[in-house]
Design a protein around this motif. Structure first.
Motif, PDB file in Angstrom:
ATOM      1  N   ASN A 160      -5.974  -5.382  -6.710  1.00  0.00           N
ATOM      2  CA  ASN A 160      -5.135  -4.623  -5.772  1.00  0.00           C
ATOM      3  C   ASN A 160      -4.348  -3.508  -6.443  1.00  0.00           C
ATOM      4  O   ASN A 160      -3.608  -2.783  -5.774  1.00  0.00           O
ATOM      5  CB  ASN A 160      -4.142  -5.565  -5.077  1.00  0.00           C
ATOM      6  N   CYS A 161      -4.472  -3.377  -7.759  1.00  0.00           N
ATOM      7  CA  CYS A 161      -3.684  -2.359  -8.485  1.00  0.00           C
ATOM      8  C   CYS A 161      -4.008  -0.959  -7.986  1.00  0.00           C
ATOM      9  O   CYS A 161      -5.174  -0.583  -7.851  1.00  0.00           O
ATOM     10  CB  CYS A 161      -3.974  -2.456  -9.985  1.00  0.00           C
ATOM     11  N   ILE A 162      -2.952  -0.170  -7.705  1.00  0.00           N
ATOM     12  CA  ILE A 162      -3.135   1.215  -7.235  1.00  0.00           C
ATOM     13  C   ILE A 162      -2.778   2.237  -8.325  1.00  0.00           C
ATOM     14  O   ILE A 162      -2.626   3.428  -8.044  1.00  0.00           O
ATOM     15  CB  ILE A 162      -2.305   1.488  -5.956  1.00  0.00           C
ATOM     16  N   LYS A 163      -2.589   1.757  -9.563  1.00  0.00           N
ATOM     17  CA  LYS A 163      -2.294   2.649 -10.701  1.00  0.00           C
ATOM     18  C   LYS A 163      -1.053   3.498 -10.461  1.00  0.00           C
ATOM     19  O   LYS A 163      -1.022   4.683 -10.812  1.00  0.00           O
ATOM     20  CB  LYS A 163      -3.492   3.562 -11.028  1.00  0.00           C
ATOM     21  N   CYS A 164      -0.037   2.896  -9.881  1.00  0.00           N
ATOM     22  CA  CYS A 164       1.201   3.638  -9.617  1.00  0.00           C
ATOM     23  C   CYS A 164       2.054   3.759 -10.864  1.00  0.00           C
ATOM     24  O   CYS A 164       2.910   4.640 -10.963  1.00  0.00           O
ATOM     25  CB  CYS A 164       1.991   2.958  -8.507  1.00  0.00           C
ATOM     26  N   GLY A 165       1.857   2.843 -11.829  1.00  0.00           N
ATOM     27  CA  GLY A 165       2.603   2.934 -13.081  1.00  0.00           C
ATOM     28  C   GLY A 165       3.999   2.325 -13.036  1.00  0.00           C
ATOM     29  O   GLY A 165       4.741   2.417 -14.018  1.00  0.00           O
ATOM     30  N   LEU A 166       4.382   1.701 -11.922  1.00  0.00           N
ATOM     31  CA  LEU A 166       5.731   1.121 -11.856  1.00  0.00           C
ATOM     32  C   LEU A 166       5.902   0.052 -12.928  1.00  0.00           C
ATOM     33  O   LEU A 166       6.968  -0.076 -13.536  1.00  0.00           O
ATOM     34  CB  LEU A 166       5.994   0.526 -10.471  1.00  0.00           C
ATOM     35  N   CYS A 167       4.841  -0.738 -13.161  1.00  0.00           N
ATOM     36  CA  CYS A 167       4.922  -1.804 -14.176  1.00  0.00           C
ATOM     37  C   CYS A 167       5.156  -1.205 -15.553  1.00  0.00           C
ATOM     38  O   CYS A 167       6.000  -1.681 -16.311  1.00  0.00           O
ATOM     39  CB  CYS A 167       3.657  -2.660 -14.157  1.00  0.00           C
ATOM     40  N   ASN A 168       4.412  -0.150 -15.898  1.00  0.00           N
ATOM     41  CA  ASN A 168       4.595   0.489 -17.192  1.00  0.00           C
ATOM     42  C   ASN A 168       5.998   1.077 -17.308  1.00  0.00           C
ATOM     43  O   ASN A 168       6.584   1.108 -18.382  1.00  0.00           O
ATOM     44  CB  ASN A 168       3.552   1.597 -17.393  1.00  0.00           C
ATOM     45  N   VAL A 226       8.416  -5.605 -10.358  1.00  0.00           N
ATOM     46  CA  VAL A 226       8.433  -4.316  -9.669  1.00  0.00           C
ATOM     47  C   VAL A 226       7.107  -3.961  -8.996  1.00  0.00           C
ATOM     48  O   VAL A 226       7.057  -3.025  -8.199  1.00  0.00           O
ATOM     49  CB  VAL A 226       8.836  -3.157 -10.615  1.00  0.00           C
ATOM     50  N   CYS A 227       6.031  -4.686  -9.297  1.00  0.00           N
ATOM     51  CA  CYS A 227       4.725  -4.301  -8.739  1.00  0.00           C
ATOM     52  C   CYS A 227       4.741  -4.369  -7.215  1.00  0.00           C
ATOM     53  O   CYS A 227       5.032  -5.409  -6.634  1.00  0.00           O
ATOM     54  CB  CYS A 227       3.617  -5.208  -9.275  1.00  0.00           C
ATOM     55  N   PRO A 228       4.431  -3.249  -6.529  1.00  0.00           N
ATOM     56  CA  PRO A 228       4.495  -3.228  -5.069  1.00  0.00           C
ATOM     57  C   PRO A 228       3.280  -3.884  -4.401  1.00  0.00           C
ATOM     58  O   PRO A 228       3.272  -4.079  -3.191  1.00  0.00           O
ATOM     59  CB  PRO A 228       4.540  -1.728  -4.748  1.00  0.00           C
TER      60      PRO A 228
HETATM   61  S1  SF4 Z   1       2.907  -1.854 -10.646  1.00  0.00           S
HETATM   62 FE1  SF4 Z   1       1.276  -1.799 -12.190  1.00  0.00          FE
HETATM   63  S2  SF4 Z   1      -0.108  -3.497 -11.649  1.00  0.00           S
HETATM   64 FE2  SF4 Z   1       1.193  -3.101  -9.819  1.00  0.00          FE
HETATM   65  S3  SF4 Z   1      -0.013  -1.637  -8.588  1.00  0.00           S
HETATM   66 FE3  SF4 Z   1       1.355  -0.388  -9.873  1.00  0.00          FE
HETATM   67  S4  SF4 Z   1       0.119   0.085 -11.737  1.00  0.00           S
HETATM   68 FE4  SF4 Z   1      -0.922  -1.620 -10.655  1.00  0.00          FE
END
Ligand code: SF4
Ligand code: HEM
Ligand code: FES
Lengths: 249, 114
Positions: A160-168, A226-228
């Motif tokens: 389900n990862c959308i590559k939003c980068g919130l985790c990073n 934080v992952c949405p």
């Molecule tokens: S927070 Fe990280 S793992 Fe979650 S959707 Fe965004 S990039 Fe993917």
């Protein structure tokens, strides 16, 4: 403080102060905040409030967005101190008269709220985010690769990862280790390693078994908070470690 | 060495140290805590070979664990090819240095040099 006048203004009874971080690395020495008084409804998202400011007051505010429905992963930013998707965060849920928006941490700033994604795309690419096997289901005589619901269950959450980068952005190791592969890429490494159709487990585990790879995660767990999309990168990392320590095969 | 091998050693040394330090603490409870640090007691401990070997093992385990931990911290603090090489070899050298210095005390006592 600038007052945003909009159509919503006439109907809305509530308003908040929206503080937007402004910074242009080519011109500015430091970040400054601009404040706007923005009307909102119960359903107004932070992204809509920012777009309201752009439309009615200052169109030069730099922000990246596309789908407006938590699918494209473009609109990640720090909202009241926490990494969130602007299009997936309602102002009413923040419970505050002041909403502060800043660019994501651990990403170089292009301008204002827009950040560079090169490092995320590079690390994502590095872990081979595709089914790694010699045969293909694309030729006319080939059969499709079958998978049972149980096999799907093993990895689907991580797909389900959308590559939003919130985790990073939330990860403390990312903040100091410029070579760390990061929770987004590690979660995706698990997603493919755990896929029964994939044959690239050994090469993928080798890639992340590096001095700036999986072992530089220290279980802070902020990525999963934080992952949405409910991906839970921290769990993916621990499951991957299971393969490397011999608890899983 | 593979990073996973190093980290297996890191976790293994931590677990083994917990076990051996527990024995070490139990041994200290056979007498008053202050008496443990009496000159004669310390000498007697070092001369009691099984206990001396255990102390030596704790020294090795915690040196390996501690200096690898330090290496990890330093690798995350700053990056760069030269710096990372210096950190890795520096920590290894410091680890051997500390083990040699600690072993020297135990060996000298056993050889009747103090
Ligand atoms: S927070 Fe990280 S793992 Fe979650 S959707 Fe965004 S990039 Fe993917
Ligand atoms: C015997 C009890 C101990 C246990 C169970 C233990 C366990 C651990 C574990 C599991 C880690 C990895 C943490 C991570 O990756 O985030 C670690 C790291 C570390 N340990 Fe220990 N340890 C012990 C004692 C010590 C001692 C006595 C020292 C000092 C000599 C030490 C120094 C370090 C350092 C410097 C790190 C790196 C810091 C970090 O990764 O957070 N440890 N320890
Ligand atoms: S605009 Fe696409 S995720 Fe927010």
């Amino acid at each position: 403080m600038a007052q945003v006048s909009s159509i919503a203004d006439e109907q809305s009874s509530q308003s908040i102060t929206l503080r937007i971080a402004r910074y242009n690395p080519e011109k500015d020495n430091e970040r400054r905040f601009m404040e706007f008084n923005v009307p909102y409804e119960k359903w107004t998202t932070v992204l809509e409030a920012i777009l309201d400011v752009k439309k009615h007051f200052d169109h030069s505010v730099a922000v990246r967005y596309s789908c407006r429905q938590a699918t494209c992963g473009s609109c990640g930013m720090i909202i009241n101190g926490k990494p969130r998707l602007a299009c997936f965060t309602k102002i009413s849920e923040l419970d505050s008269n002041v909403v502060t928006v800043e660019p994501m941490n651990n990403f170089p700033i292009i301008r204002d709220l827009a950040v560079k994604f090169e490092r995320l795309f590079d690390t994502h690419h590095k872990i081979k985010p595709y089914l790694d096997r010699d045969d293909t289901e694309l030729t006319s005589d080939a059969k499709e690769f079958m998978q049972s619901p149980e096999e799907l269950e093993q990895y689907i959450q991580f797909a389900n990862c959308i590559k939003c980068g919130l985790c990073n952005s939330a990860c403390p190791t990312m903040a100091t280790d410029s070579s760390f592969v990061g929770p987004q890429a590690l979660a995706q490494a698990y997603r493919y390693v755990a896929d029964s159709r994939d044959k690239g487990k050994d090469s993928r585990l080798k890639i992340i078994d590096d001095s700036h790879g999986i072992w530089r995660c220290h279980f802070a767990g902020s990525c999963s908070q934080v992952c949405p999309k409910g991906v839970d990168p921290a769990m993916g990392i621990q499951l991957l470690r299971g393969y490397m320590l011999g608890f899983r095969s | 060495m593979r990073e996973s091998t190093i980290m297996k050693i890191h976790y293994g040394t931590a677990l083994a140290a917990v076990a051996l330090v527990a024995v070490h603490i139990l041994m200290r409870m056979t007498m008053n805590f202050a008496d443990s640090l009496e000159y004669e007691t310390v000498l007697a401990n070092y001369k009691f070979i099984p206990y001396a070997i255990m102390l030596e093992l704790i020294l090795v385990l915690l040196s390996v664990h501690g200096f690898n931990g330090l290496r990890v911290i330093l690798l995350e603090l700053k990056q760069g090819r030269l710096y990372e090489k210096a950190v890795s070899y520096g920590c290894l050298a410091a680890m051997f240095g500390l083990i040699a210095y600690g072993s020297r005390t135990i060996i000298m006592t056993n050889m009747g040099m103090v």
